[in-house]
Scaffold this motif. Sequence first.
Motif, PDB file in Angstrom:
ATOM      1  N   VAL A 103       0.796  -1.230   0.000  1.00 51.80           N
ATOM      2  CA  VAL A 103       0.000   0.000   0.000  1.00 51.80           C
ATOM      3  C   VAL A 103       0.827   1.277   0.000  1.00 51.80           C
ATOM      4  O   VAL A 103       0.284   2.348  -0.277  1.00 51.80           O
ATOM      5  N   LEU A 104       2.098   1.202   0.311  1.00 47.96           N
ATOM      6  CA  LEU A 104       2.892   2.429   0.379  1.00 47.96           C
ATOM      7  C   LEU A 104       3.096   3.019  -1.010  1.00 47.96           C
ATOM      8  O   LEU A 104       3.455   2.320  -1.955  1.00 47.96           O
ATOM      9  N   THR A 105       2.870   4.313  -1.088  1.00 49.72           N
ATOM     10  CA  THR A 105       3.017   5.030  -2.347  1.00 49.72           C
ATOM     11  C   THR A 105       4.450   5.547  -2.486  1.00 49.72           C
ATOM     12  O   THR A 105       5.247   5.487  -1.543  1.00 49.72           O
ATOM     13  N   ASP A 106       4.738   6.100  -3.654  1.00 53.87           N
ATOM     14  CA  ASP A 106       6.046   6.735  -3.852  1.00 53.87           C
ATOM     15  C   ASP A 106       6.247   7.878  -2.861  1.00 53.87           C
ATOM     16  O   ASP A 106       7.350   8.096  -2.371  1.00 53.87           O
ATOM     17  N   GLU A 107       5.179   8.606  -2.550  1.00 49.22           N
ATOM     18  CA  GLU A 107       5.252   9.687  -1.569  1.00 49.22           C
ATOM     19  C   GLU A 107       5.597   9.128  -0.179  1.00 49.22           C
ATOM     20  O   GLU A 107       6.404   9.707   0.547  1.00 49.22           O
ATOM     21  N   ASP A 108       4.986   8.004   0.172  1.00 49.32           N
ATOM     22  CA  ASP A 108       5.285   7.362   1.455  1.00 49.32           C
ATOM     23  C   ASP A 108       6.751   6.935   1.515  1.00 49.32           C
ATOM     24  O   ASP A 108       7.432   7.154   2.519  1.00 49.32           O
ATOM     25  N   LEU A 109       7.221   6.323   0.445  1.00 43.45           N
ATOM     26  CA  LEU A 109       8.620   5.889   0.408  1.00 43.45           C
ATOM     27  C   LEU A 109       9.566   7.076   0.525  1.00 43.45           C
ATOM     28  O   LEU A 109      10.584   6.999   1.212  1.00 43.45           O
ATOM     29  N   ALA A 110       9.215   8.184  -0.128  1.00 44.22           N
ATOM     30  CA  ALA A 110      10.055   9.387  -0.043  1.00 44.22           C
ATOM     31  C   ALA A 110      10.098   9.920   1.390  1.00 44.22           C
ATOM     32  O   ALA A 110      11.160  10.345   1.863  1.00 44.22           O
ATOM     33  N   ALA A 111       8.973   9.885   2.085  1.00 43.06           N
ATOM     34  CA  ALA A 111       8.941  10.347   3.472  1.00 43.06           C
ATOM     35  C   ALA A 111       9.798   9.439   4.357  1.00 43.06           C
ATOM     36  O   ALA A 111      10.536   9.918   5.219  1.00 43.06           O
ATOM     37  N   LEU A 112       9.730   8.135   4.137  1.00 42.54           N
ATOM     38  CA  LEU A 112      10.560   7.198   4.896  1.00 42.54           C
ATOM     39  C   LEU A 112      12.035   7.392   4.556  1.00 42.54           C
ATOM     40  O   LEU A 112      12.895   7.334   5.437  1.00 42.54           O
ATOM     41  N   ASP A 113      12.327   7.636   3.287  1.00 34.96           N
ATOM     42  CA  ASP A 113      13.716   7.904   2.889  1.00 34.96           C
ATOM     43  C   ASP A 113      14.259   9.156   3.569  1.00 34.96           C
ATOM     44  O   ASP A 113      15.431   9.207   3.949  1.00 34.96           O
ATOM     45  N   ALA A 114      13.410  10.169   3.730  1.00 32.46           N
ATOM     46  CA  ALA A 114      13.836  11.396   4.413  1.00 32.46           C
ATOM     47  C   ALA A 114      14.195  11.095   5.867  1.00 32.46           C
ATOM     48  O   ALA A 114      15.172  11.631   6.399  1.00 32.46           O
ATOM     49  N   LEU A 115      13.429  10.219   6.508  1.00 30.22           N
ATOM     50  CA  LEU A 115      13.749   9.815   7.882  1.00 30.22           C
ATOM     51  C   LEU A 115      15.037   9.001   7.928  1.00 30.22           C
ATOM     52  O   LEU A 115      15.834   9.146   8.854  1.00 30.22           O
ATOM     53  N   ILE A 116      15.247   8.167   6.927  1.00 28.31           N
ATOM     54  CA  ILE A 116      16.494   7.397   6.845  1.00 28.31           C
ATOM     55  C   ILE A 116      17.679   8.353   6.746  1.00 28.31           C
ATOM     56  O   ILE A 116      18.707   8.153   7.399  1.00 28.31           O
TER      57      ILE A 116
END
Length: 128
Positions: free
Chosen positions: A3-16
Amino acid sequence: CKVLTDEDLAALDALIEKQRQAVEARDPVSFHGYDDQFHKEICERAGLGFAWDIIRENKAHMDRVRFLSLSFASQDAFGDHLEIMEAIRARDEDRAVHHMRDHLSRIQKQIVRIRADHERYFADETEA
């Protein structure tokens, strides 16, 4: 993973990236905050915010132990997060679950060192 979108992945990448900076700066306090935020965001963005609520309500004692581990374990936790993200990005549910389980169980291995380093914080089990 599904269910994670590209926007979700980008937000998680920012936290990484914030975690990377905290590890490089040897800033365990900031890392601890970004670590929690990473787990919270995964739950919320997957539509499982209730899971984070349950975790948050029950993790106070574990947080004390986690915080004591950060002086020597931030890099390991960060590496785990990278593996989790790779699996999520690949939409590989089995691998994501495997890495998350390894990550969450790591504290069981670290508790021996934490207890030895901070003996006064732990009850003597032989007296109980």
